[in-house]
Scaffold this motif. Structure first.
Motif, PDB file in Angstrom:
ATOM      1  N   GLY A   1     -22.956  -2.767  12.474  1.00 13.39           N
ATOM      2  CA  GLY A   1     -23.895  -1.676  12.709  1.00 13.39           C
ATOM      3  C   GLY A   1     -24.115  -0.822  11.488  1.00 13.39           C
ATOM      4  N   ASP A   2     -23.054  -0.187  10.999  1.00 12.44           N
ATOM      5  CA  ASP A   2     -23.207   0.668   9.828  1.00 12.44           C
ATOM      6  C   ASP A   2     -21.868   0.853   9.131  1.00 12.44           C
ATOM      7  OD1 ASP A   2     -21.826   2.505  11.425  1.00 12.44           O
ATOM      8  OD2 ASP A   2     -23.540   3.822  11.729  1.00 12.44           O
ATOM      9  N   LYS A   3     -21.892   1.607   8.046  1.00  6.12           N
ATOM     10  CA  LYS A   3     -20.704   1.831   7.226  1.00  6.12           C
ATOM     11  C   LYS A   3     -19.609   2.531   8.029  1.00  6.12           C
ATOM     12  CE  LYS A   3     -20.748   5.160   4.179  1.00  6.12           C
ATOM     13  NZ  LYS A   3     -20.893   6.008   2.976  1.00  6.12           N
ATOM     14  N   GLU A   4     -19.986   3.508   8.830  1.00  2.00           N
ATOM     15  CA  GLU A   4     -18.979   4.241   9.597  1.00  2.00           C
ATOM     16  C   GLU A   4     -18.266   3.322  10.588  1.00  2.00           C
ATOM     17  OE1 GLU A   4     -19.013   7.513  12.998  1.00  2.00           O
ATOM     18  OE2 GLU A   4     -19.668   8.318  11.049  1.00  2.00           O
ATOM     19  N   ALA A   5     -18.984   2.422  11.201  1.00  2.00           N
ATOM     20  CA  ALA A   5     -18.358   1.495  12.150  1.00  2.00           C
ATOM     21  C   ALA A   5     -17.338   0.608  11.442  1.00  2.00           C
ATOM     22  CB  ALA A   5     -19.419   0.648  12.847  1.00  2.00           C
ATOM     23  N   ILE A   6     -17.661   0.184  10.228  1.00  2.00           N
ATOM     24  CA  ILE A   6     -16.703  -0.610   9.444  1.00  2.00           C
ATOM     25  C   ILE A   6     -15.496   0.258   9.110  1.00  2.00           C
ATOM     26  CG2 ILE A   6     -16.324  -1.890   7.303  1.00  2.00           C
ATOM     27  CD1 ILE A   6     -19.361  -2.509   7.340  1.00  2.00           C
ATOM     28  N   PHE A   7     -15.754   1.491   8.697  1.00  2.00           N
ATOM     29  CA  PHE A   7     -14.667   2.399   8.365  1.00  2.00           C
ATOM     30  C   PHE A   7     -13.749   2.601   9.572  1.00  2.00           C
ATOM     31  CE2 PHE A   7     -12.730   6.560   8.522  1.00  2.00           C
ATOM     32  CZ  PHE A   7     -11.994   6.545   7.343  1.00  2.00           C
ATOM     33  N   LEU A   8     -14.321   2.825  10.736  1.00  2.00           N
ATOM     34  CA  LEU A   8     -13.502   3.072  11.923  1.00  2.00           C
ATOM     35  C   LEU A   8     -12.602   1.879  12.233  1.00  2.00           C
ATOM     36  CD1 LEU A   8     -16.071   4.948  14.177  1.00  2.00           C
ATOM     37  CD2 LEU A   8     -14.099   5.937  12.968  1.00  2.00           C
ATOM     38  N   ARG A   9     -13.121   0.689  12.089  1.00  2.00           N
ATOM     39  CA  ARG A   9     -12.286  -0.504  12.310  1.00  2.00           C
ATOM     40  C   ARG A   9     -11.178  -0.582  11.269  1.00  2.00           C
ATOM     41  NH1 ARG A   9     -14.875  -5.570  15.079  1.00  2.00           N
ATOM     42  NH2 ARG A   9     -16.439  -4.551  16.348  1.00  2.00           N
ATOM     43  N   ALA A  10     -11.537  -0.317  10.019  1.00  2.00           N
ATOM     44  CA  ALA A  10     -10.545  -0.356   8.948  1.00  2.00           C
ATOM     45  C   ALA A  10      -9.490   0.738   9.149  1.00  2.00           C
ATOM     46  CB  ALA A  10     -11.231  -0.209   7.595  1.00  2.00           C
ATOM     47  N   PHE A  11      -9.936   1.930   9.527  1.00  2.00           N
ATOM     48  CA  PHE A  11      -9.008   3.040   9.730  1.00  2.00           C
ATOM     49  C   PHE A  11      -8.075   2.753  10.908  1.00  2.00           C
ATOM     50  CE2 PHE A  11      -7.539   7.218  11.028  1.00  2.00           C
ATOM     51  CZ  PHE A  11      -7.200   7.789   9.801  1.00  2.00           C
ATOM     52  N   ASP A  12      -8.591   2.169  11.967  1.00  2.00           N
ATOM     53  CA  ASP A  12      -7.750   1.814  13.113  1.00  2.00           C
ATOM     54  C   ASP A  12      -6.660   0.828  12.700  1.00  2.00           C
ATOM     55  OD1 ASP A  12      -9.218   3.487  14.776  1.00  2.00           O
ATOM     56  OD2 ASP A  12     -10.349   1.847  15.719  1.00  2.00           O
ATOM     57  N   ARG A  13      -7.026  -0.130  11.888  1.00  2.00           N
ATOM     58  CA  ARG A  13      -6.040  -1.108  11.409  1.00  2.00           C
ATOM     59  C   ARG A  13      -4.992  -0.417  10.548  1.00  2.00           C
ATOM     60  NH1 ARG A  13      -7.198  -6.799   8.410  1.00  2.00           N
ATOM     61  NH2 ARG A  13      -5.085  -7.131   7.670  1.00  2.00           N
ATOM     62  N   TYR A  14      -5.457   0.426   9.633  1.00  2.00           N
ATOM     63  CA  TYR A  14      -4.559   1.193   8.774  1.00  2.00           C
ATOM     64  C   TYR A  14      -3.609   2.040   9.626  1.00  2.00           C
ATOM     65  CZ  TYR A  14      -3.258   5.392   6.171  1.00  2.00           C
ATOM     66  OH  TYR A  14      -2.570   6.448   5.643  1.00  2.00           O
ATOM     67  N   ALA A  15      -4.144   2.744  10.607  1.00  2.00           N
ATOM     68  CA  ALA A  15      -3.339   3.643  11.444  1.00  2.00           C
ATOM     69  C   ALA A  15      -2.250   2.861  12.186  1.00  2.00           C
ATOM     70  CB  ALA A  15      -4.231   4.392  12.423  1.00  2.00           C
ATOM     71  N   ALA A  16      -2.593   1.737  12.756  1.00  2.00           N
ATOM     72  CA  ALA A  16      -1.609   0.938  13.497  1.00  2.00           C
ATOM     73  C   ALA A  16      -0.496   0.455  12.576  1.00  2.00           C
ATOM     74  CB  ALA A  16      -2.296  -0.253  14.177  1.00  2.00           C
ATOM     75  N   ASP A  17      -0.868  -0.065  11.413  1.00  2.00           N
ATOM     76  CA  ASP A  17       0.137  -0.537  10.451  1.00  2.00           C
ATOM     77  C   ASP A  17       0.995   0.612   9.939  1.00  2.00           C
ATOM     78  OD1 ASP A  17      -0.948  -3.069  10.773  1.00  2.00           O
ATOM     79  OD2 ASP A  17      -1.987  -3.077   8.838  1.00  2.00           O
ATOM     80  N   PHE A  18       0.352   1.733   9.629  1.00  2.00           N
ATOM     81  CA  PHE A  18       1.051   2.898   9.103  1.00  2.00           C
ATOM     82  C   PHE A  18       2.058   3.437  10.113  1.00  2.00           C
ATOM     83  CE2 PHE A  18       1.051   7.603   8.619  1.00  2.00           C
ATOM     84  CZ  PHE A  18       1.762   7.669   7.431  1.00  2.00           C
ATOM     85  N   LEU A  19       1.648   3.600  11.356  1.00  2.00           N
ATOM     86  CA  LEU A  19       2.549   4.145  12.370  1.00  2.00           C
ATOM     87  C   LEU A  19       3.727   3.212  12.647  1.00  2.00           C
ATOM     88  CD1 LEU A  19      -0.044   5.757  14.781  1.00  2.00           C
ATOM     89  CD2 LEU A  19       1.615   6.957  13.319  1.00  2.00           C
ATOM     90  N   ALA A  20       3.491   1.907  12.633  1.00  2.00           N
ATOM     91  CA  ALA A  20       4.595   0.953  12.823  1.00  2.00           C
ATOM     92  C   ALA A  20       5.592   1.074  11.673  1.00  2.00           C
ATOM     93  CB  ALA A  20       4.058  -0.475  12.922  1.00  2.00           C
ATOM     94  N   SER A  21       5.088   1.213  10.468  1.00  2.00           N
ATOM     95  CA  SER A  21       5.944   1.377   9.297  1.00  2.00           C
ATOM     96  C   SER A  21       6.748   2.675   9.381  1.00  2.00           C
ATOM     97  CB  SER A  21       5.085   1.364   8.035  1.00  2.00           C
ATOM     98  OG  SER A  21       5.835   1.733   6.905  1.00  2.00           O
ATOM     99  N   VAL A  22       6.084   3.749   9.784  1.00  2.00           N
ATOM    100  CA  VAL A  22       6.744   5.053   9.891  1.00  2.00           C
ATOM    101  C   VAL A  22       7.885   4.989  10.907  1.00  2.00           C
ATOM    102  CG1 VAL A  22       6.403   7.413  10.764  1.00  2.00           C
ATOM    103  CG2 VAL A  22       4.832   6.459   9.078  1.00  2.00           C
ATOM    104  N   GLU A  23       7.640   4.376  12.044  1.00  2.00           N
ATOM    105  CA  GLU A  23       8.687   4.291  13.059  1.00  2.00           C
ATOM    106  C   GLU A  23       9.906   3.543  12.532  1.00  2.00           C
ATOM    107  OE1 GLU A  23       7.029   2.956  16.770  1.00  2.00           O
ATOM    108  OE2 GLU A  23       5.772   4.757  16.927  1.00  2.00           O
ATOM    109  N   ASN A  24       9.697   2.497  11.736  1.00  2.00           N
ATOM    110  CA  ASN A  24      10.822   1.779  11.133  1.00  2.00           C
ATOM    111  C   ASN A  24      11.570   2.650  10.142  1.00  2.00           C
ATOM    112  OD1 ASN A  24      10.489  -0.625  12.552  1.00  2.00           O
ATOM    113  ND2 ASN A  24       9.060  -1.441  11.044  1.00  2.00           N
ATOM    114  N   LEU A  25      10.829   3.405   9.329  1.00  2.00           N
ATOM    115  CA  LEU A  25      11.455   4.272   8.334  1.00  2.00           C
ATOM    116  C   LEU A  25      12.275   5.389   8.966  1.00  2.00           C
ATOM    117  CD1 LEU A  25       8.418   4.583   5.929  1.00  2.00           C
ATOM    118  CD2 LEU A  25      10.594   3.475   5.384  1.00  2.00           C
ATOM    119  N   LEU A  26      11.858   5.825  10.137  1.00  2.00           N
ATOM    120  CA  LEU A  26      12.498   6.950  10.815  1.00  2.00           C
ATOM    121  C   LEU A  26      13.567   6.516  11.819  1.00  2.00           C
ATOM    122  CD1 LEU A  26       9.289   9.058  11.530  1.00  2.00           C
ATOM    123  CD2 LEU A  26      11.147   9.677   9.963  1.00  2.00           C
TER     124      LEU A  26
END
Length: 192
Positions: free
Chosen positions: A49-74
Motif C-alpha cells: 500500500g504505502d511506505k507507512e504500511a511497510i514501516f509498520l510491518r518492519a517495526f512489528d518484526r523489530y518489536a517482537a525480536d527486541f522484546l524477546a531479546s530483552v526478556e532473555n537479558l533480564l
C-alpha cells in the motif's frame, strides 16, 4: 501468475527495517526501499500500500525480536545484573553499525513528521511492553522490590534508555554511554 508475490516477504521486511533504522520513517523513500530490497516500487505499493504500511510491518518484526531479546537479558541475576545486562545490550545495539544506527524506537518517536496514530501507537505499545518486561524482571530478582515499586523503577529505566539514545545521537561514545549506564544502575540500586 498475477497476484502472486515474486519475493520473499520476510527478507523484504528485514531489508526495509535496515533502511528505516538508518534513515528514519520520515527520510526513507519508496525508492530507497526499492533499491534496498531489489523489489520495484510498483510491486512494493501493490504488496503493502504505502511506505507507512511497510514501516509498520518492519517495526512489528523489530518489536517482537527486541522484546524477546530483552526478556532473555533480564532473566537472571540480581537486580543490578539484570539492569546492567539490559542497558549494555541497548548501548551495543544503538552504537552498532557504520555509521551507528541509533535506536529505532526513539528515532521514530522523535520524528516530527509522524502524524500517524498507528505509528505512535506502535511506539507507545513497545515502550509499554518494555516497561512491563523490566518491571517483571526487577520484581522477580532475588533482591527485587514488590511489584508496584518494581513498575515505578521500570518506567525510570525505560526513560533512561531514551536518554541514552539521544546522547548517542549527540555523539557520545559507547564507552561514555556505558559509564553513564553503570552510574545510573549504581544510583538506582543504592536508592532502592
Amino acid at each position: 501468475m498475477v497476484g502472486v508475490r515474486q519475493f520473499d516477504e520476510q527478507e523484504v521486511i528485514a531489508l526495509a527495517l535496515n533502511v528505516f533504522w538508518r534513515k528514519g520513517l520520515g527520510e526513507a523513500t519508496m525508492q530507497d526501499l526499492a533499491e534496498a530490497t531489489g523489489v520495484q516500487r510498483g510491486s512494493l505499493y501493490n504488496a503493502y500500500g504505502d511506505k507507512e504500511a511497510i514501516f509498520l510491518r518492519a517495526f512489528d518484526r523489530y518489536a517482537a525480536d527486541f522484546l524477546a531479546s530483552v526478556e532473555n537479558l533480564l532473566a537472571n541475576g540480581d537486580v543490578a545484573t539484570r539492569l546492567r545486562n539490559f542497558l549494555d545490550s541497548a548501548i551495543v545495539n544503538m552504537t552498532g553499525g557504520s555509521p551507528p544506527r541509533g535506536c529505532l524506537t526513539t528515532r521514530t518517536a522523535l520524528n516530527a513528521g509522524i502524524a500517524s496514530e498507528a505509528v505512535r501507537g506502535r511506539v507507545q505499545h513497545l515502550l509499554g511492553e518494555l516497561e512491563r518486561a523490566v518491571g517483571k524482571a526487577i520484581n522477580a530478582a532475588p533482591d527485587g522490590p514488590a511489584l508496584p515499586e518494581a513498575n515505578r523503577l521500570a518506567r525510570v529505566v525505560v526513560t533512561f534508555t531514551r536518554g541514552l539514545a539521544v546522547m548517542e545521537r549527540a555523539g557520545y561514545s559507547r564507552k561514555q554511554l556505558k559509564e553513564s549506564a553503570a552510574t545510573f544502575v549504581d544510583a538506582l540500586i543504592g536508592g532502592a
